[in-house]
Scaffold this active site. Structure first.
Site, mmCIF file in Angstrom:
data_model
loop_
_atom_site.group_PDB
_atom_site.id
_atom_site.type_symbol
_atom_site.label_atom_id
_atom_site.label_comp_id
_atom_site.label_asym_id
_atom_site.label_seq_id
_atom_site.Cartn_x
_atom_site.Cartn_y
_atom_site.Cartn_z
ATOM 1 C CD GLU A 167 36.701 36.345 33.584
ATOM 2 O OE1 GLU A 167 35.564 35.867 33.793
ATOM 3 O OE2 GLU A 167 37.602 36.319 34.437
ATOM 4 N N GLY A 187 38.865 36.530 38.825
ATOM 5 C CA GLY A 187 38.549 37.097 37.521
ATOM 6 C C GLY A 187 38.200 38.566 37.659
ATOM 7 C CD GLU A 188 34.868 40.621 40.237
ATOM 8 O OE1 GLU A 188 35.375 41.692 40.652
ATOM 9 O OE2 GLU A 188 34.056 39.953 40.913
ATOM 10 N N GLY A 189 39.085 40.995 36.121
ATOM 11 C CA GLY A 189 40.160 41.936 35.827
ATOM 12 C C GLY A 189 40.929 42.341 37.062
#
Length: 342
Positions: free
Chosen positions: A168, A310-312
């Protein structure tokens, strides 16, 4: 809403027997053995394979960000999405390294992207409402977000994908995640709130106060997980929740990233507890409440690297371990195969 089958224990003994008779002492591969057991139960006991895995990064803005809960302004959400599309972010580096195909989904960034940007348009609005003042969104938006996510999962499933990883991007989304955690676990909001992007003491105190205010404001409407999303969620959290449920319904594995993705997982479990069987928790982040959230869901993460991006990124870094669990299950010789007598 989602017809998710609980994992059958029919073949569990046979799968465990296959793991136990590999050329190693019992339990010698530690947590990889439990991971292999889970994967084989989901994907099949005979030669399970991970096919066409996808990293799905969901992006959206949050109204609470305008009240100063982050070191970064809301504009950074769109700037980072453009960085994703240019291939310059950490998630790009890691997905390239491990061979995960990356897609970025606009669930509700403040400004829409050009149609030729490569960003997938699943917008539910231009940022959520400020949750400490009013509801983040309508219940209709939650349902629409679930439908959009399910359609995307169905497309991947039709193309042979059986594993998705979730990431995300959204300035202010740790605030929504902390509020969700507090409501669904009963943990005090102050114990769910972390430093997010690295805020100072004064900003941290304000963030705690605003999240407590949000939970108090909506408390009479938070007895249903869908309403929790409508009142204090985020557009990207909604669509991650929908993606988890839709993927589990189709018998796909779901790799959960950090604090925000885990908040979506927590909501999904409250909607249909069977989806928990299909989740792999990639890592424990440095965000304050994450270990408590994982503990609540009885989740043992694969990694603990102190990540807070985050970001994966954590999900991408854990992917080689997931593949390793599959490979040892399929390829490692048994004592009988190797002619070893013990």
């Amino acid at each position: 809403m989602f017809n998710i089958k609980p994992l059958s224990s029919e073949f569990e003994e046979a799968i465990q027997q296959k793991i136990d008779t590999k050329t190693k002492p019992l339990g010698a591969l530690g947590d990889l053995e439990g991971l292999a057991l889970q994967i084989a139960k989901v994907l099949g006991k005979d030669n399970p394979q991970i096919n066409n895995p996808k990293m799905m990064v969901f992006a959206a803005d949050h109204g609470i960000a305008s009240s100063g809960v982050s070191i970064a302004p809301s504009e950074v959400t769109a700037q980072m999405v453009r960085n994703f599309m240019a291939g310059g972010a950490a998630i790009n580096v890691f997905t390239r390294q491990v061979g995960l195909e990356l897609e970025v989904i606009d669930c509700g960034v403040l400004q829409p992207f050009d149609s030729d940007s490569g960003v997938i348009d699943q917008r539910l609005g231009a940022g959520t409402g400020p949750i400490h003042k009013r509801a983040a969104m309508t219940l209709g938006a939650v349902k629409q977000g679930f439908e959009m996510a399910a359609d995307r999962i169905q497309l991947h499933h039709q193309n042979g994908c059986n594993l998705i990883a979730l990431g995300e991007m959204g300035i202010g989304n740790t605030s929504s995640a902390a509020a969700i955690m507090s409501v669904l676990t009963g943990v005090a909001a102050s114990d769910c709130v972390g430093r997010g992007t690295g805020i100072d003491a004064a900003t941290f105190k304000r963030k705690q106060m605003l999240i407590e205010q949000a939970v108090l404001l909506h408390h009479s409407e938070l007895d249903d997980p869908m309403q929790v999303l409508a009142c204090i969620g985020g557009f990207e959290i909604v669509q991650m929740t929908g993606a988890i449920l839709a993927a589990a319904e189709r018998g796909m594995l779901v790799v959960i990233d950090g604090f925000i993705a885990s908040a979506a997982a927590l909501v999904a479990v409250n909607i249909n507890s069977h989806c928990r069987d299909y989740m792999i928790f990639s890592h424990q982040s440095d965000e304050k409440g994450h270990y408590l959230m994982l503990e609540y869901m009885q989740a043992k993460p694969l990694l603990n690297l102190g990540l807070k991006l985050g970001e994966g990124t954590g999900a991408a870094l854990a992917f080689p371990l997931i593949q390793a669990a599959v490979n040892f299950y399929n390829q490692m010789a048994s004592f009988e195969d190797a002619g070893i007598e013990i």
